[in-house]
Scaffold this active site. Structure first.
Site, mmCIF file in Angstrom:
data_model
loop_
_atom_site.group_PDB
_atom_site.id
_atom_site.type_symbol
_atom_site.label_atom_id
_atom_site.label_comp_id
_atom_site.label_asym_id
_atom_site.label_seq_id
_atom_site.Cartn_x
_atom_site.Cartn_y
_atom_site.Cartn_z
ATOM 1 N N PRO A 73 -23.954 28.556 22.370
ATOM 2 C CA PRO A 73 -24.790 27.884 21.354
ATOM 3 C C PRO A 73 -23.953 27.459 20.162
ATOM 4 C CG PRO A 73 -25.873 29.867 22.153
ATOM 5 C CD PRO A 73 -24.489 29.876 22.734
ATOM 6 N N CYS A 74 -24.251 26.271 19.652
ATOM 7 C CA CYS A 74 -23.404 25.708 18.592
ATOM 8 C C CYS A 74 -24.116 25.597 17.259
ATOM 9 C CB CYS A 74 -22.891 24.337 19.000
ATOM 10 S SG CYS A 74 -24.204 23.095 19.091
ATOM 11 N N GLN A 75 -25.380 26.064 17.168
ATOM 12 C CA GLN A 75 -26.135 25.787 15.954
ATOM 13 C C GLN A 75 -25.437 26.294 14.694
ATOM 14 O OE1 GLN A 75 -27.386 27.083 18.731
ATOM 15 N NE2 GLN A 75 -29.370 26.194 19.229
#
Length: 375
Positions: A73-75
């Site tokens: 996940p890159c959030q």
């Protein structure tokens, strides 16, 4: 022959899966999001377990594999998100240097100290690699994570891997979108190099400029079709040009407007005329301030885009069109509500970019893997 390679795909979604299927490589996916799992099932993809931490806690549930893929996940790392991960980059690098990734339980516990439990997920690929030592590795993330990949590459080289780390531009591999991604490629049995571009980079300050010896980039119009976009074609309707807001503009030269009306962006913050938007690759547009970080460009593009409709008014981009801008095949069976479909599309690595990476990574290994599996 590529069918002899078996891949394990962490945070799988479907982008890598589409690419792997096109290359004849078997994929086992690990995916937590219910709607993404449903999409994988509808597409005929295999989901072996749901949470990457489960596989790190019990290696017996992890299938044998030659190729390991992960898109954490890159959030928290996104330029458009809250930025917790960017602030914690130094801490993440310290976790790498202190080899916390050798103990999955300790790595998971360290997540809370970074300000966001998701941030430590970026190091779970290294924890997996430490235990399983896959022959081939492909990791993908937003560009701000490149320093993490570089720190991880030093560890991988100590483990005997040849490694390449850098940013790749999606439009240079036929994706109709100017999307930059940080990539790590590694191999235990051969030198590693990035895939050779097949298309020109889109030079935004000089759109007429094209790189030599490659094809022209693919435009939004090329991907969606100018005479009625994908959804309108499916309904047998042609697009009707509308007059723009500037006096004297011809009806055949409609205005295309990308309006980011949420996520911290002002309405009407982006405006493109026909040749500014459709005759170029889809722009990468991000917003901030939402729980998902507003991080994924195509999701924002899909949610806040107005296009001319067959009724002369404007309409939003539909999931099928957003998927086309990510280079998904027509009719790919995304599941869930419209918002969840856009989120899946936005979270995905573009399949054409993924295929270029995997093709380059596996090419020197095919004969060796084939021979080894038949001993």
């Amino acid at each position: 022959m590529t069918g002899q390679i078996v891949a394990l795909d962490h945070f799988a979604g479907t982008g890598w899966g589409v690419a792997l299927r096109s290359l004849g490589i078997r994929e086992h996916g690990v995916e937590l999001m219910d709607e993404a799992v449903a999409t994988r099932e509808a597409a005929g993809f295999d989901t072996v377990y749901r949470d990457v931490w489960d596989g790190l806690a019990d290696r017996r549930i992890v299938p044998e594999h030659d190729l390991f893929i992960a898109s954490p996940p890159c959030q928290t790392f996104s330029v458009a998100g809250r930025g917790t991960g960017r602030l914690a980059l130094d801490q993440v690098r310290e976790l790498i240097e202190h080899a916390v990734w050798k103990d999955a339980a300790a790595l998971r516990a360290a997540g809370s100290s970074l300000g966001d439990d998701r941030t430590s997920l970026v190091l779970t690929p290294l924890a997996h690699i430490w235990v399983h030592r896959p022959r081939l590795i492909a990791l993908e993330q937003v560009p701000t994570v490149l320093p993490v990949w570089e720190a991880m590459s030093r560890v991988l080289r100590e483990l005997g891997y040849s490694v390449w780390v850098g940013n790749l531009q999606a439009e240079q591999y036929g994706v109709p979108q100017t999307r930059k991604r940080a990539i790590l490629m590694a191999s235990l049995s051969g030198d590693v190099a990035p895939p050779t571009p097949t298309h020109s980079r889109y030079h935004s300050h000089d759109p007429q400029r094209l790189d030599t010896d490659v094809q022209k980039w693919v435009s939004m119009a090329d991907a969606l079709g100018w005479e009625g976009f994908a959804a309108e074609k499916a309904m047998g309707r042609g697009m009707v040009a509308r007059h723009g807001d500037r006096p004297g503009r011809a009806a055949e030269d409609p205005a295309f407007t990308i309006r980011a009306s949420a996520g911290g962006m002002e309405p009407g913050g982006f405006r493109f005329r026909r040749r500014g938007l459709t005759d170029r690759p889809s722009p990468t547009i991000t917003g901030g301030g939402t729980d998902t970080g507003g991080a994924e460009p195509i999701a924002k593009l899909a949610r806040y885009t107005s296009l001319p409709s067959w009724e002369g008014d404007t309409r939003r981009l539909v999931p099928e069109e957003a998927a086309a801008l990510q280079s998904y095949p027509i009719g790919f069976p995304f599941q869930g509500g419209k918002g969840k479909q856009f989120l899946q599309i936005g979270n995905a690595v573009p399949p054409l970019l993924a295929a270029a990476i995997i093709s380059r990574l596996t090419a020197p290994q095919l004969e060796e893997v084939h021979d080894e599996h038949h001993q």
